[in-house]
Design an enzyme around this catalytic site. Structure first.
Site: not given
Length: 453
Positions: A31-32, A51, A123, A154, A205, A223
């Site tokens: 997914t990521v 950058a 994490k 965030i 989900g 976290k």
């Protein structure tokens, strides 16, 4: 000698054009990882401009190479061996988005040993093995960046380490798990019990088939550990955090909180005290009019209280493929800018904080000082004053006492809001209250957070 700025533009352009592309190897294309590939490709020019040089994904390690090829095409080298990515000389930075704490630790430490920077959204890995990983990175002079590991969209790590760099941080508190916030929102809005709200989260989900890490508060504690390390310059202390999830939360308490003008949220709190740091995750009552109480569904929000800036609040998506990719790529931009800079200037990783010797202690549960909510089942409605008197006998400050609104199948309930009191003293008072003849069942207690300056 004075130099016309206009004349200097062309040489500067040539110098920037000569900077080598930052070559990225990625472990995991789920997914990521797939979101990171898409955003890098879609926004390539904007990312390079920010950058100061191009960022290119050159290699991916995946268990399913056929699926990976369907995502990245033939523009990226594929391998089934994550260590190949971690050690390859053509990779400058390793992005670890496969998850887990076992093999991921070995991949990351190997990459660092080979002088590679690391970006991770893992994490759990950092909460459990962060001290070892950051020490290795410091020794090799490389960056470990992890914005995506904390609050997804965030940029809270950057806020703490850069935007609030002038401040002494007093406390950090946040809704940092989207799954539990979705469940609590459904329990309040639709009157669902916990099991029904969880089933709905799974169907949509928002929750995994095994949701334990989320609903037991472990994900939020991972976290919070990283937030506290950045806020207070303390080592990662996940093992010392007080962690309570929402599995025991009853719908009646969600309704009673509303009656009293509060909403229940699973909150992670790291608060600096004279004797140490509170490091805790638990469901708490938040005033219904407070901004934090308006954070619904799977959204996240974090508040920071600091001495100069005062109260600041950060809000955004707590999950999602491209939302997490946004944070991962922001870290890659940091790496692109900081590569070659002295290690002490590497903003993203914990630096000296990772080996602090004068570390703040984590306060034990009994020493935490907050207001509380109590729901006390009683045999009769006229026993409300006896409950208040029983708490007063134990020196618990009582701020409000009320009878719960009638609910089908629920007997008389006395609701109490206390003033600030140490948890140890409250526990003793509740134990004594439980033994009184007026009390008809187990007493429920929850902490109350005002989230004021």
């Amino acid at each position: 000698m004075y130099r016309d700025p206009v004349e200097s533009l062309e040489p500067l352009h040539h110098r920037q054009a000569a900077i080598r592309t930052l070559r990225v190897g990625m472990i995991g294309i789920g997914t990521v990882g797939s979101g990171t590939f898409r955003v890098l490709a879609r926004n390539r020019a904007d990312i390079a401009a920010r950058a100061g040089r191009s960022i290119e994904l050159v290699m991916v390690a995946a268990r399913n190479l056929e699926r990976a090829a369907g995502i990245v095409g033939d523009s990226v080298a594929l391998t089934a061996d994550a260590m190949h990515v971690a050690t390859h000389p053509d990779v400058d930075v390793v992005v670890e988005v496969a998850g887990g704490t076992g093999p991921a630790r070995d991949w990351v430490l190997t990459a660092i040993a080979h002088g590679k920077h690391v970006v991770t959204a893992n994490k759990a890995l950092l909460a459990v093995h962060g001290a070892e990983i950051f020490a290795a990175a410091r020794e090799k002079g490389v960056i470990v960046a992890y914005e995506g590991a904390v609050a997804v969209s965030i940029p809270i790590i950057k806020a703490l380490r850069e935007g609030l760099a002038a401040n002494r941080i007093e406390w950090v508190a946040g809704i940092i798990n989207g799954t539990t916030n979705f469940i609590l929102s459904k329990m309040r809005d639709e009157g669902l019990d916990f099991a029904a709200a969880l089933a709905q989260a799974q169907a949509l989900g928002y929750a995994e088939a095994d949701p334990s890490f989320d609903i037991e508060g472990i994900d939020a504690a991972h976290k919070l550990t990283l937030l506290a390390a950045n806020a207070f310059g303390m080592p990662l202390r996940f093992a010392d955090a007080q962690v309570e999830g929402i599995t025991a939360l009853q719908g009646v308490d969600v309704a009673c909180a509303e009656q009293l003008g509060y909403r229940i949220k699973l909150l992670g709190v790291a608060r600096r005290q004279a004797a140490g740091v509170e490091l805790r995750v638990q469901p708490v009552l938040v005033p219904a009019a407070h901004l934090m109480a308006q954070v619904n569904g799977s959204m996240n929000a974090i508040m920071v209280k600091s001495d100069a800036a005062g109260l600041t609040m950060y809000y955004g998506a707590g999950a999602g493929s491209e939302q997490t990719a946004s944070a991962v790529i922001a870290d890659l931009v940091d790496v692109a800018r900081l590569d070659g800079v002295h290690a002490a200037q590497h903003v993203p990783h914990l630096g000296v904080h990772a080996h602090a010797t004068n570390a703040l202690a984590v306060l034990p549960r009994a020493a935490v000082h907050t207001s509380h909510y109590l729901r006390v089942p009683v045999h009769a409605l006229d026993q409300i004053q006896a409950i208040a008197a029983g708490l007063a006998e134990r020196k618990v400050p009582v701020r409000q006492v009320a009878l719960a609104a009638e609910r089908p199948g629920v007997g008389p309930q006395v609701l109490v809001l206390t003033g600030p009191v140490e948890q140890g003293a409250l526990d003793l008072a509740v134990h004594a209250l439980q033994a009184r003849a007026e009390v008809a069942g187990p007493v429920t207690t929850l902490r109350v957070e005002s989230l004021e300056g």
